[in-house]
Design a protein around this motif. Structure first.
Motif, PDB file in Angstrom:
ATOM      1  N   LEU A  25     -13.278  -9.021  -8.988  1.00  0.00           N
ATOM      2  CA  LEU A  25     -13.355  -8.320  -7.713  1.00  0.00           C
ATOM      3  C   LEU A  25     -14.316  -8.981  -6.736  1.00  0.00           C
ATOM      4  CD1 LEU A  25     -13.384  -4.553  -8.805  1.00  0.00           C
ATOM      5  CD2 LEU A  25     -11.458  -5.900  -7.956  1.00  0.00           C
ATOM      6  N   GLU A  26     -14.860 -10.144  -7.104  1.00  0.00           N
ATOM      7  CA  GLU A  26     -15.836 -10.788  -6.229  1.00  0.00           C
ATOM      8  C   GLU A  26     -15.185 -11.153  -4.899  1.00  0.00           C
ATOM      9  OE1 GLU A  26     -14.078 -13.894  -8.996  1.00  0.00           O
ATOM     10  OE2 GLU A  26     -14.912 -11.872  -9.150  1.00  0.00           O
ATOM     11  N   GLY A  27     -15.873 -10.793  -3.829  1.00  0.00           N
ATOM     12  CA  GLY A  27     -15.371 -11.110  -2.500  1.00  0.00           C
ATOM     13  C   GLY A  27     -14.196 -10.262  -2.054  1.00  0.00           C
ATOM     14  N   THR A  28     -13.883  -9.211  -2.805  1.00  0.00           N
ATOM     15  CA  THR A  28     -12.728  -8.370  -2.484  1.00  0.00           C
ATOM     16  C   THR A  28     -13.188  -7.076  -1.823  1.00  0.00           C
ATOM     17  OG1 THR A  28     -11.485  -9.237  -4.363  1.00  0.00           O
ATOM     18  CG2 THR A  28     -10.731  -7.154  -3.426  1.00  0.00           C
ATOM     19  N   GLN A  29     -12.538  -6.726  -0.748  1.00  0.00           N
ATOM     20  CA  GLN A  29     -12.815  -5.459  -0.072  1.00  0.00           C
ATOM     21  C   GLN A  29     -11.750  -4.453  -0.474  1.00  0.00           C
ATOM     22  OE1 GLN A  29     -15.495  -4.946   1.805  1.00  0.00           O
ATOM     23  NE2 GLN A  29     -15.055  -2.844   2.418  1.00  0.00           N
ATOM     24  N   LEU A  30     -12.136  -3.465  -1.277  1.00  0.00           N
ATOM     25  CA  LEU A  30     -11.181  -2.451  -1.702  1.00  0.00           C
ATOM     26  C   LEU A  30     -10.907  -1.486  -0.551  1.00  0.00           C
ATOM     27  CD1 LEU A  30     -12.090  -3.666  -4.442  1.00  0.00           C
ATOM     28  CD2 LEU A  30     -11.813  -1.385  -5.407  1.00  0.00           C
ATOM     29  N   GLN A  31      -9.661  -1.110  -0.425  1.00  0.00           N
ATOM     30  CA  GLN A  31      -9.233  -0.251   0.682  1.00  0.00           C
ATOM     31  C   GLN A  31      -9.408   1.214   0.292  1.00  0.00           C
ATOM     32  OE1 GLN A  31      -5.248  -1.602   1.760  1.00  0.00           O
ATOM     33  NE2 GLN A  31      -5.900  -3.741   1.571  1.00  0.00           N
ATOM     34  N   THR A  32     -10.660   1.626   0.158  1.00  0.00           N
ATOM     35  CA  THR A  32     -10.968   2.963  -0.351  1.00  0.00           C
ATOM     36  C   THR A  32     -10.497   4.076   0.590  1.00  0.00           C
ATOM     37  OG1 THR A  32     -13.192   2.737   0.605  1.00  0.00           O
ATOM     38  CG2 THR A  32     -12.921   2.173  -1.721  1.00  0.00           C
ATOM     39  N   LYS A  33     -10.188   3.731   1.816  1.00  0.00           N
ATOM     40  CA  LYS A  33      -9.693   4.749   2.752  1.00  0.00           C
ATOM     41  C   LYS A  33      -8.337   5.306   2.304  1.00  0.00           C
ATOM     42  CE  LYS A  33      -7.389   1.454   5.884  1.00  0.00           C
ATOM     43  NZ  LYS A  33      -7.575   0.297   4.987  1.00  0.00           N
ATOM     44  N   ASN A  34      -7.647   4.558   1.420  1.00  0.00           N
ATOM     45  CA  ASN A  34      -6.342   5.008   0.920  1.00  0.00           C
ATOM     46  C   ASN A  34      -6.445   6.002  -0.228  1.00  0.00           C
ATOM     47  OD1 ASN A  34      -5.016   3.305   2.735  1.00  0.00           O
ATOM     48  ND2 ASN A  34      -4.938   1.604   1.274  1.00  0.00           N
ATOM     49  N   LEU A  35      -7.653   6.187  -0.768  1.00  0.00           N
ATOM     50  CA  LEU A  35      -7.821   7.109  -1.892  1.00  0.00           C
ATOM     51  C   LEU A  35      -7.604   8.554  -1.452  1.00  0.00           C
ATOM     52  CD1 LEU A  35     -11.053   5.622  -3.525  1.00  0.00           C
ATOM     53  CD2 LEU A  35      -8.754   5.588  -4.522  1.00  0.00           C
ATOM     54  N   THR A  36      -6.970   9.326  -2.326  1.00  0.00           N
ATOM     55  CA  THR A  36      -6.874  10.756  -2.074  1.00  0.00           C
ATOM     56  C   THR A  36      -8.243  11.378  -2.336  1.00  0.00           C
ATOM     57  OG1 THR A  36      -6.258  11.258  -4.361  1.00  0.00           O
ATOM     58  CG2 THR A  36      -4.466  10.740  -2.834  1.00  0.00           C
ATOM     59  N   PRO A  37      -8.536  12.533  -1.722  1.00  0.00           N
ATOM     60  CA  PRO A  37      -9.858  13.159  -1.903  1.00  0.00           C
ATOM     61  C   PRO A  37     -10.189  13.497  -3.355  1.00  0.00           C
ATOM     62  CG  PRO A  37      -8.698  14.117  -0.038  1.00  0.00           C
ATOM     63  CD  PRO A  37      -7.705  13.243  -0.753  1.00  0.00           C
ATOM     64  N   SER A  38      -9.176  13.599  -4.202  1.00  0.00           N
ATOM     65  CA  SER A  38      -9.414  14.001  -5.601  1.00  0.00           C
ATOM     66  C   SER A  38      -9.758  12.818  -6.501  1.00  0.00           C
ATOM     67  CB  SER A  38      -8.178  14.710  -6.158  1.00  0.00           C
ATOM     68  OG  SER A  38      -7.054  13.835  -6.163  1.00  0.00           O
ATOM     69  N   ILE A  39      -9.742  11.589  -5.974  1.00  0.00           N
ATOM     70  CA  ILE A  39     -10.052  10.400  -6.767  1.00  0.00           C
ATOM     71  C   ILE A  39     -11.331   9.742  -6.248  1.00  0.00           C
ATOM     72  CG2 ILE A  39      -9.294   8.074  -7.431  1.00  0.00           C
ATOM     73  CD1 ILE A  39      -6.444   9.032  -7.371  1.00  0.00           C
ATOM     74  N   GLN A  40     -12.245   9.455  -7.146  1.00  0.00           N
ATOM     75  CA  GLN A  40     -13.487   8.776  -6.796  1.00  0.00           C
ATOM     76  C   GLN A  40     -13.642   7.529  -7.659  1.00  0.00           C
ATOM     77  OE1 GLN A  40     -16.358   9.450  -4.506  1.00  0.00           O
ATOM     78  NE2 GLN A  40     -16.448   7.312  -5.174  1.00  0.00           N
ATOM     79  N   LEU A  41     -13.795   6.375  -7.006  1.00  0.00           N
ATOM     80  CA  LEU A  41     -14.070   5.145  -7.730  1.00  0.00           C
ATOM     81  C   LEU A  41     -15.561   5.056  -8.010  1.00  0.00           C
ATOM     82  CD1 LEU A  41     -11.883   2.490  -5.853  1.00  0.00           C
ATOM     83  CD2 LEU A  41     -11.296   3.858  -7.866  1.00  0.00           C
ATOM     84  N   ILE A  42     -15.904   4.566  -9.199  1.00  0.00           N
ATOM     85  CA  ILE A  42     -17.300   4.354  -9.558  1.00  0.00           C
ATOM     86  C   ILE A  42     -17.449   2.937 -10.118  1.00  0.00           C
ATOM     87  CG2 ILE A  42     -17.966   6.744  -9.960  1.00  0.00           C
ATOM     88  CD1 ILE A  42     -17.312   6.414 -12.871  1.00  0.00           C
TER      89      ILE A  42
END
Length: 274
Positions: free
Chosen positions: A136-153
């Protein structure tokens, strides 16, 4: 490189003789076996793969790796004994070998207590991104696409973004593995072992042209609740489809159990040389 190996062999052999070393345990390089042979002592291999198997995969692109693989295969053959971990790949012929139980870091907390420790909510699905320094180095995850019920950690992922990703304080990583609902990773022995002990399902993605990958995927199929997710879907944070899959398909349930507490197996074998 060959000169360095000869020099290092001499230095390490002299160290072993000077300090009365009587046994070498290697995970999972063949070079310590060569040192033991040069020193006149015994050696034990521990691992789920050998480097000759890994390098032989690249011989199709460069014959150097084929020659290197042949050399390493010979070196492994001089081990006094081999202790083979679960999720193993094809290996050279050892003089003596034993399949042992799983060796890995274990959580100190139950899943319920681990979730309480990290303040996880019951109405949220927590997906732990376990990629270490790779993937994932240098990668920008598109967290705006996550539904409110999912949280990345995440924890210990160099340069990971804080936007949309929770990075908690962690004293013992397997407790975070236990707290998570799922671990998303490029499969490797260490994280598979931690997930097995924590009873945490795995969302796995590609690992490139690495020979161990197919054997780890086979292990995921046999011993874990797991499902494949394309790396592009991880980056775009599209997890809903794979979560539906892993929770509804019967084939996603484990088919076999693994023998655990391999540490005890290792210790018992080591004591035989005392």
């Amino acid at each position: 490189m060959k000169k360095n190996k000869v020099r290092l062999l001499k230095e390490e052999s002299e160290y072993c003789k000077k300090n009365n070393i009587s046994l070498i345990l290697t995970d999972s390089s063949s070079f310590p076996i060569t040192i033991a042979l040069e020193t006149g002592i015994q050696s034990i291999f521990l691992g789920n793969f050998t480097w000759d198997f890994i390098y032989r995969n690249y011989a199709k692109d460069d014959s150097y790796f084929g020659n290197l693989s042949d050399q390493l295969q010979v070196e492994y053959g001089f081990a006094t004994e081999a202790l083979i971990l679960p999720f193993s790949c094809p290996m050279p012929t050892f003089l003596e070998q034993t399949n042992i139980g799983l060796v890995g870091r274990k959580p100190t907390l139950s899943k319920e207590l681990a979730r309480q420790k990290f303040g996880f909510k019951d109405d949220t699905t927590y997906i732990l991104l376990s990629f270490g320094a790779y993937g994932l180095e240098g990668t920008q995850l598109q967290t705006k696409n996550l539904t409110p019920s999912i949280q990345l950690i995440a924890y210990g992922v160099p340069g990971i973004q804080t936007d949309g990703i929770l990075v908690p304080e962690v004293s013992h990583y397997p407790d975070l593995v236990a707290a998570a609902d799922y671990v998303c990773t490029k499969p490797g022995y260490g994280i598979l072992a931690e997930c097995y002990y924590a009873k945490t399902p795995i969302l796995y993605t590609d690992r490139g042209d690495f020979a161990e990958y197919l054997y780890l995927v086979n292990a995921l199929d046999l011993y874990f609740r797991s499902a494949y997710i394309d790396l592009t879907r991880i980056i775009s944070c599209q997890f809903e489809e794979v979560l539906t899959l892993i929770n509804t398909i019967d084939s996603m349930t484990p088919k076999l159990e693994i023998k655990t507490d391999g540490e005890e197996d290792v210790v018992s074998h080591l004591l035989e040389y005392n």
